[in-house]
Design a protein around this motif. Sequence first.
Motif, PDB file in Angstrom:
ATOM      1  N   GLY A  54     -14.911   6.103  -3.801  1.00 50.66           N
ATOM      2  CA  GLY A  54     -13.462   5.961  -3.705  1.00 50.66           C
ATOM      3  C   GLY A  54     -12.762   7.121  -4.386  1.00 50.66           C
ATOM      4  O   GLY A  54     -13.403   8.057  -4.857  1.00 50.66           O
ATOM      5  N   PHE A  64      -3.388  16.465   4.570  1.00 48.53           N
ATOM      6  CA  PHE A  64      -2.439  16.313   5.675  1.00 48.53           C
ATOM      7  C   PHE A  64      -2.281  17.636   6.402  1.00 48.53           C
ATOM      8  O   PHE A  64      -2.436  18.700   5.796  1.00 48.53           O
ATOM      9  CB  PHE A  64      -1.084  15.859   5.131  1.00 48.53           C
ATOM     10  CG  PHE A  64      -1.178  14.551   4.363  1.00 48.53           C
ATOM     11  CD1 PHE A  64      -1.183  13.346   5.048  1.00 48.53           C
ATOM     12  CD2 PHE A  64      -1.308  14.542   2.988  1.00 48.53           C
ATOM     13  CE1 PHE A  64      -1.300  12.144   4.368  1.00 48.53           C
ATOM     14  CE2 PHE A  64      -1.420  13.341   2.288  1.00 48.53           C
ATOM     15  CZ  PHE A  64      -1.422  12.136   2.982  1.00 48.53           C
ATOM     16  N   GLU A  95      -3.333   9.719  12.847  1.00 46.93           N
ATOM     17  CA  GLU A  95      -1.902  10.047  12.858  1.00 46.93           C
ATOM     18  C   GLU A  95      -1.345   9.745  11.466  1.00 46.93           C
ATOM     19  O   GLU A  95      -1.774   8.801  10.806  1.00 46.93           O
ATOM     20  CB  GLU A  95      -1.173   9.191  13.896  1.00 46.93           C
ATOM     21  CG  GLU A  95      -1.267   7.701  13.604  1.00 46.93           C
ATOM     22  CD  GLU A  95      -0.518   6.832  14.601  1.00 46.93           C
ATOM     23  OE1 GLU A  95       0.606   7.213  14.982  1.00 46.93           O
ATOM     24  OE2 GLU A  95      -1.067   5.786  14.988  1.00 46.93           O
ATOM     25  N   LYS A  96      -0.393  10.563  11.032  1.00 47.71           N
ATOM     26  CA  LYS A  96       0.215  10.325   9.724  1.00 47.71           C
ATOM     27  C   LYS A  96       1.412   9.401   9.904  1.00 47.71           C
ATOM     28  O   LYS A  96       2.331   9.709  10.672  1.00 47.71           O
ATOM     29  CB  LYS A  96       0.670  11.648   9.105  1.00 47.71           C
ATOM     30  CG  LYS A  96       1.237  11.449   7.710  1.00 47.71           C
ATOM     31  CD  LYS A  96       1.663  12.741   7.075  1.00 47.71           C
ATOM     32  CE  LYS A  96       2.172  12.457   5.671  1.00 47.71           C
ATOM     33  NZ  LYS A  96       3.022  13.517   5.176  1.00 47.71           N
ATOM     34  N   LEU A  97       1.377   8.277   9.240  1.00 50.00           N
ATOM     35  CA  LEU A  97       2.459   7.305   9.383  1.00 50.00           C
ATOM     36  C   LEU A  97       3.438   7.453   8.226  1.00 50.00           C
ATOM     37  O   LEU A  97       3.081   7.931   7.154  1.00 50.00           O
ATOM     38  CB  LEU A  97       1.882   5.891   9.405  1.00 50.00           C
ATOM     39  CG  LEU A  97       0.912   5.613  10.559  1.00 50.00           C
ATOM     40  CD1 LEU A  97       0.251   4.256  10.400  1.00 50.00           C
ATOM     41  CD2 LEU A  97       1.643   5.698  11.896  1.00 50.00           C
ATOM     42  N   ASN A 191      -7.027  -1.011   1.321  1.00 48.50           N
ATOM     43  CA  ASN A 191      -6.291  -0.374   0.229  1.00 48.50           C
ATOM     44  C   ASN A 191      -6.072   1.107   0.512  1.00 48.50           C
ATOM     45  O   ASN A 191      -6.983   1.889   0.368  1.00 48.50           O
ATOM     46  CB  ASN A 191      -7.051  -0.534  -1.088  1.00 48.50           C
ATOM     47  CG  ASN A 191      -6.269   0.032  -2.260  1.00 48.50           C
ATOM     48  OD1 ASN A 191      -5.059   0.084  -2.216  1.00 48.50           O
ATOM     49  ND2 ASN A 191      -6.973   0.484  -3.282  1.00 48.50           N
ATOM     50  N   PRO A 192      -4.903   1.489   0.930  1.00 48.96           N
ATOM     51  CA  PRO A 192      -3.706   0.671   1.018  1.00 48.96           C
ATOM     52  C   PRO A 192      -3.543  -0.031   2.360  1.00 48.96           C
ATOM     53  O   PRO A 192      -3.954   0.474   3.387  1.00 48.96           O
ATOM     54  CB  PRO A 192      -2.589   1.703   0.847  1.00 48.96           C
ATOM     55  CG  PRO A 192      -3.150   2.966   1.418  1.00 48.96           C
ATOM     56  CD  PRO A 192      -4.620   2.919   1.151  1.00 48.96           C
ATOM     57  N   LEU A 203      -4.541   1.287   6.312  1.00 54.16           N
ATOM     58  CA  LEU A 203      -4.754   2.739   6.225  1.00 54.16           C
ATOM     59  C   LEU A 203      -6.160   3.068   5.754  1.00 54.16           C
ATOM     60  O   LEU A 203      -6.640   4.174   5.942  1.00 54.16           O
ATOM     61  CB  LEU A 203      -3.746   3.385   5.265  1.00 54.16           C
ATOM     62  CG  LEU A 203      -2.302   3.494   5.737  1.00 54.16           C
ATOM     63  CD1 LEU A 203      -1.562   4.500   4.890  1.00 54.16           C
ATOM     64  CD2 LEU A 203      -2.216   3.854   7.209  1.00 54.16           C
TER      65      LEU A 203
HETATM   66  P1  GDP Z   1      -9.142   6.586  -1.157  1.00 58.42           P
HETATM   67  O1  GDP Z   1      -8.323   7.346  -2.179  1.00 58.42           O
HETATM   68  O2  GDP Z   1     -10.559   7.093  -1.102  1.00 58.42           O
HETATM   69  O3  GDP Z   1      -9.084   5.114  -1.318  1.00 58.42           O
HETATM   70  O4  GDP Z   1      -8.516   6.966   0.277  1.00 58.42           O
HETATM   71  P2  GDP Z   1      -7.321   6.263   1.102  1.00 58.42           P
HETATM   72  O5  GDP Z   1      -7.778   6.067   2.478  1.00 58.42           O
HETATM   73  O6  GDP Z   1      -6.855   5.027   0.403  1.00 58.42           O
HETATM   74  O7  GDP Z   1      -6.192   7.360   1.125  1.00 58.42           O
HETATM   75  C1  GDP Z   1      -5.585   7.833  -0.057  1.00 58.42           C
HETATM   76  C2  GDP Z   1      -4.081   7.957   0.092  1.00 58.42           C
HETATM   77  O8  GDP Z   1      -3.726   8.823   1.149  1.00 58.42           O
HETATM   78  C3  GDP Z   1      -3.388   6.651   0.439  1.00 58.42           C
HETATM   79  O9  GDP Z   1      -3.165   5.820  -0.666  1.00 58.42           O
HETATM   80  C4  GDP Z   1      -2.073   7.152   1.022  1.00 58.42           C
HETATM   81  O10 GDP Z   1      -1.147   7.395  -0.011  1.00 58.42           O
HETATM   82  C5  GDP Z   1      -2.470   8.465   1.642  1.00 58.42           C
HETATM   83  N1  GDP Z   1      -2.502   8.282   3.113  1.00 58.42           N
HETATM   84  C6  GDP Z   1      -3.546   7.919   3.870  1.00 58.42           C
HETATM   85  N2  GDP Z   1      -3.178   7.799   5.170  1.00 58.42           N
HETATM   86  C7  GDP Z   1      -1.843   8.101   5.214  1.00 58.42           C
HETATM   87  C8  GDP Z   1      -0.869   8.146   6.269  1.00 58.42           C
HETATM   88  O11 GDP Z   1      -1.120   7.876   7.435  1.00 58.42           O
HETATM   89  N3  GDP Z   1       0.397   8.523   5.904  1.00 58.42           N
HETATM   90  C9  GDP Z   1       0.726   8.831   4.621  1.00 58.42           C
HETATM   91  N4  GDP Z   1       1.981   9.209   4.336  1.00 58.42           N
HETATM   92  N5  GDP Z   1      -0.158   8.783   3.628  1.00 58.42           N
HETATM   93  C10 GDP Z   1      -1.432   8.426   3.909  1.00 58.42           C
END
Ligand code: GDP
Length: 377
Positions: A54, A64, A95-97, A191-192, A203
């Motif tokens: 994680g 991004f 896709e970035k949301l 998460n999240p 996500l």
């Molecule tokens: P982890 O840190 O390994 O748990 O990876 P995550 O998949 O949770 O991604 C980390 C962070 O990237 C998230 O908490 C979001 O803030 C950001 N993130 C991921 N996907 C998106 C998206 O589609 N849009 C935006 N704005 N942020 C994203």
Amino acid sequence: MVKLAEWRGKEIFRAYGIPLPKGQVARSAGEARALVERGEVPLPCVIKAQVLAGGRGKGGAVRFAQTPAEVAEAATAILALEFKGEQVKELLLEEKLAIERELYVSLALDRSLRLPVLIVSPKGGVEIESVEETEILRLPIHPFPGLSGYEKRAAARALGLSGALGRALDALLDRLWEIFAREDAELVEVNPLAVVGPGLVALDAKVIIEDDASFRHPQYAEIRDDRTELEEIAREKEIAFVQLDGNIGVIANGAGLTMATLDVLQQFGGRPGVFLDLGGTDDPRKVTEAFLLMARARPAAVFLNIFGGVTRCDTVAKGLVEAMKQVPDRERFPLVARIRGNNEDEGIAILREAGVTSLRDLKESVQAVVSAAGGRT
Ligand code: GDP
Ligand code: MN
């Protein structure tokens, strides 16, 4: 335990109807770029390393991009990463949301309660371990009926969701429960979970399948994402070798002593990293192989805790000294040994002669290795 990569977890989510960002997997920068050029993944997009550890967001493994060139650049950078000891081989492009809020939702098996628990927190997007207990709701769930209406409403209240979002949560929790129960999961974590306009989108996905149920799910038995490269090599050589997050390597013999050693290290403020169990062997070839594998994981220090019963301390010591000579300079580490039992005096003498800190007392030796590892990562 079969820990699934995010994209595999999301495939399950998709099959059960959980809302996800549009996304695809790529295994090279060229492939990643082609996905956005062909419009299979819309821009701007998110590029995520498919590793099991994680904290990718904070660790530069989630990036991004706005243009195909940026996608290729980010993909190249992420594919070059060795994230917490794991080489990145796959990327998930999505896709970035526009996220309004990040929430935490999971179903986990609580072994002390012997029940599933529903865990939710309005503080999503960070590891749940770092969230204040007062910000987390944990509800034990009866495994037969699954989630009840009032449990789902309690979750909605804790997350501050009402109206359309409350209904979206209700539906999502039902889907998560179906996954948890039907797929024999021990963890299904989102998460999240993001609030995006009037809906909820998963996500991230972390799914762990219970090994004991693998006979019901042959499709998961094939997946070995959860073994690191070194663990895979170890398995082929029949060495019991596990990679944890810490920086102190542990070599012990017997599962009981190995586990107890990890606990004691932890108790004295050490963070166990790779550990390996020599079992009943003092075969110098096997000891050497195990030791070289340990070195490749680059521990800050190594603790050797051997009880010589059937195994003789002097043979193990000789094997280790031989093995140490083969470790390349850049992979060297301080070694602290505690070696007791059959022929212990001879064993200690051999180790001391080779410059290894060799102590008899468990507490003293653990403190020595914790301090040897201190300040190094
Ligand atoms: P982890 O840190 O390994 O748990 O990876 P995550 O998949 O949770 O991604 C980390 C962070 O990237 C998230 O908490 C979001 O803030 C950001 N993130 C991921 N996907 C998106 C998206 O589609 N849009 C935006 N704005 N942020 C994203
Ligand atoms: Mn996450």
